[in-house]
Design a protein around this motif. Structure first.
Motif, PDB file in Angstrom:
ATOM      1  N   GLY A  10      47.788  -1.000  64.010  1.00 44.80           N
ATOM      2  CA  GLY A  10      47.541  -2.367  63.538  1.00 44.80           C
ATOM      3  C   GLY A  10      46.163  -2.920  63.802  1.00 44.80           C
ATOM      4  N   HIS A  11      46.141  -4.057  64.419  1.00 46.13           N
ATOM      5  CA  HIS A  11      44.951  -4.902  64.464  1.00 46.13           C
ATOM      6  C   HIS A  11      43.899  -4.424  65.455  1.00 46.13           C
ATOM      7  CE1 HIS A  11      47.914  -7.323  62.443  1.00 46.13           C
ATOM      8  NE2 HIS A  11      48.702  -7.073  63.466  1.00 46.13           N
ATOM      9  N   GLY A  12      42.680  -4.943  65.287  1.00 47.90           N
ATOM     10  CA  GLY A  12      41.595  -4.598  66.188  1.00 47.90           C
ATOM     11  C   GLY A  12      41.367  -5.660  67.245  1.00 47.90           C
ATOM     12  N   GLY A  17      43.949 -14.518  66.896  1.00 47.75           N
ATOM     13  CA  GLY A  17      45.365 -14.709  67.200  1.00 47.75           C
ATOM     14  C   GLY A  17      45.972 -13.429  67.725  1.00 47.75           C
ATOM     15  N   LYS A  18      47.185 -13.097  67.264  1.00 47.47           N
ATOM     16  CA  LYS A  18      47.836 -11.829  67.627  1.00 47.47           C
ATOM     17  C   LYS A  18      47.903 -11.628  69.135  1.00 47.47           C
ATOM     18  CE  LYS A  18      47.913 -10.710  63.183  1.00 47.47           C
ATOM     19  NZ  LYS A  18      49.178 -10.868  62.458  1.00 47.47           N
ATOM     20  N   ARG A  19      48.370 -12.660  69.823  1.00 46.29           N
ATOM     21  CA  ARG A  19      48.502 -12.564  71.271  1.00 46.29           C
ATOM     22  C   ARG A  19      49.623 -13.484  71.728  1.00 46.29           C
ATOM     23  NH1 ARG A  19      42.880 -13.699  73.080  1.00 46.29           N
ATOM     24  NH2 ARG A  19      42.556 -12.474  71.194  1.00 46.29           N
ATOM     25  N   LEU A  30      48.212  -8.780  74.438  1.00 44.91           N
ATOM     26  CA  LEU A  30      47.293  -8.751  73.298  1.00 44.91           C
ATOM     27  C   LEU A  30      47.790  -7.658  72.357  1.00 44.91           C
ATOM     28  CD1 LEU A  30      43.975  -8.886  75.358  1.00 44.91           C
ATOM     29  CD2 LEU A  30      45.192 -10.812  74.307  1.00 44.91           C
ATOM     30  N   GLU A  31      48.098  -8.019  71.117  1.00 43.21           N
ATOM     31  CA  GLU A  31      48.754  -7.055  70.225  1.00 43.21           C
ATOM     32  C   GLU A  31      47.914  -5.791  70.014  1.00 43.21           C
ATOM     33  OE1 GLU A  31      50.074  -8.589  66.430  1.00 43.21           O
ATOM     34  OE2 GLU A  31      50.948  -6.668  65.855  1.00 43.21           O
ATOM     35  N   TRP A  32      46.592  -5.954  69.792  1.00 44.83           N
ATOM     36  CA  TRP A  32      45.753  -4.770  69.524  1.00 44.83           C
ATOM     37  C   TRP A  32      45.819  -3.774  70.677  1.00 44.83           C
ATOM     38  CZ3 TRP A  32      41.772  -2.924  72.485  1.00 44.83           C
ATOM     39  CH2 TRP A  32      41.263  -3.785  73.465  1.00 44.83           C
ATOM     40  N   ILE A  89      52.738   0.372  64.059  1.00 49.33           N
ATOM     41  CA  ILE A  89      53.327  -0.265  65.245  1.00 49.33           C
ATOM     42  C   ILE A  89      52.746  -1.664  65.445  1.00 49.33           C
ATOM     43  CG2 ILE A  89      53.676  -0.038  67.754  1.00 49.33           C
ATOM     44  CD1 ILE A  89      53.232   3.014  67.378  1.00 49.33           C
ATOM     45  N   HIS A  90      53.620  -2.663  65.467  1.00 48.38           N
ATOM     46  CA  HIS A  90      53.192  -4.062  65.609  1.00 48.38           C
ATOM     47  C   HIS A  90      54.047  -4.805  66.619  1.00 48.38           C
ATOM     48  CE1 HIS A  90      50.404  -4.612  62.126  1.00 48.38           C
ATOM     49  NE2 HIS A  90      50.930  -3.420  61.826  1.00 48.38           N
ATOM     50  N   CYS A  91      53.585  -6.013  66.979  1.00 52.07           N
ATOM     51  CA  CYS A  91      54.386  -6.956  67.757  1.00 52.07           C
ATOM     52  C   CYS A  91      54.579  -8.186  66.891  1.00 52.07           C
ATOM     53  CB  CYS A  91      53.682  -7.364  69.045  1.00 52.07           C
ATOM     54  SG  CYS A  91      53.131  -5.969  70.035  1.00 52.07           S
ATOM     55  N   ASN A  92      55.771  -8.755  66.945  1.00 52.41           N
ATOM     56  CA  ASN A  92      56.096  -9.905  66.112  1.00 52.41           C
ATOM     57  C   ASN A  92      55.680 -11.218  66.792  1.00 52.41           C
ATOM     58  OD1 ASN A  92      57.136 -10.918  63.747  1.00 52.41           O
ATOM     59  ND2 ASN A  92      59.135  -9.932  64.001  1.00 52.41           N
TER      60      ASN A  92
HETATM   61 ZN   LIG Z   1      50.779  -7.160  63.764  1.00 49.07          ZN
END
Ligand SMILES: [Zn+2]
Length: 202
Positions: A10-12, A17-19, A30-32, A89-92
């Motif tokens: 997923g993300h870099g 966001g994404k945290r 942290l999702e990345w 693979i991600h986190c919601n």
């Molecule tokens: Zn994601």
């Protein structure tokens, strides 16, 4: 038959966001970073078992979805799309990471329509339920996985599944995700589901 597994994390590092919000003990998901750690935890046992396994984005920086889909398709063309799978693979999250929310649980997404990705998603959902995960389902189409036109799923030639591994902005989920037990369970889910798919369909 040799199977080629592509793991997309997923993300870099620079993605906004994404945290998770900050936990009372000062830790934060942290999702990345988290998805990279999980991907490596998934890759190790698969490689030991002789599965050809790639990290799509080994570095910390973000790679655009378009570029990632291109990279997947190059590999799928090289190996044969029937012998390649993609797991993203991600986190919601239910909110923007500024506060704790109530939604929680685990989800799998595939591209729209009946494809081989549904079989892979079934392996994931069956295993997630067996492991006692709270699986969020959309049964409206008869599949336990939710379907959506997510870019990486829609524009890739090989069967592709995106896992949303719990809600990072739900405090209970977040604590589980960051725990050693949680990390091991999420990684084991991926290893077991991918192994099952290879045994059954490769
Ligand atoms: Zn994601």
């Amino acid at each position: 038959m040799l199977m080629h597994v592509i793991l997309d994390n997923g993300h870099g590092i620079e993605t906004k966001g994404k945290r998770s919000p900050v936990l009372p003990d000062g830790s934060q998901l942290l999702e990345w970073k988290y998805t990279r750690e999980i991907a490596r935890q998934v890759m190790k046992p698969l490689r030991s078992a002789g599965v050809d396994c790639f990290l799509l984005v080994p570095g910390e920086l973000d790679v655009s979805l378009k570029k990632r889909a291109q990279m997947v398709n190059e590999l799928a063309t090289k190996f044969g799309s029937e012998r390649t799978i993609l797991v993203s693979i991600h986190c919601n999250a239910a909110g923007d990471g500024s506060k704790w929310m109530t939604a929680r649980g685990w989800e799998a997404w595939t591209s729209i329509g009946e494809t081989k990705a549904d079989k892979l998603a079934d392996c994931f959902c069956d295993e997630a339920m067996r492991m006692g995960f709270k699986v969020r389902k959309d049964m409206s189409d008869g599949d336990p996985d939710k379907e959506d036109g997510l870019y990486i799923l829609k524009h890739t030639l090989c069967p592709a599944v995106l896992t949303e591994n719990f809600f990072m902005d739900n405090m209970e989920d977040c604590k589980f995700m960051l725990s050693e037990k949680g990390r091991e369970a999420i990684a084991a889910l991926h290893v077991r589901s991918i192994t099952k798919y290879i045994e059954d369909y490769a």
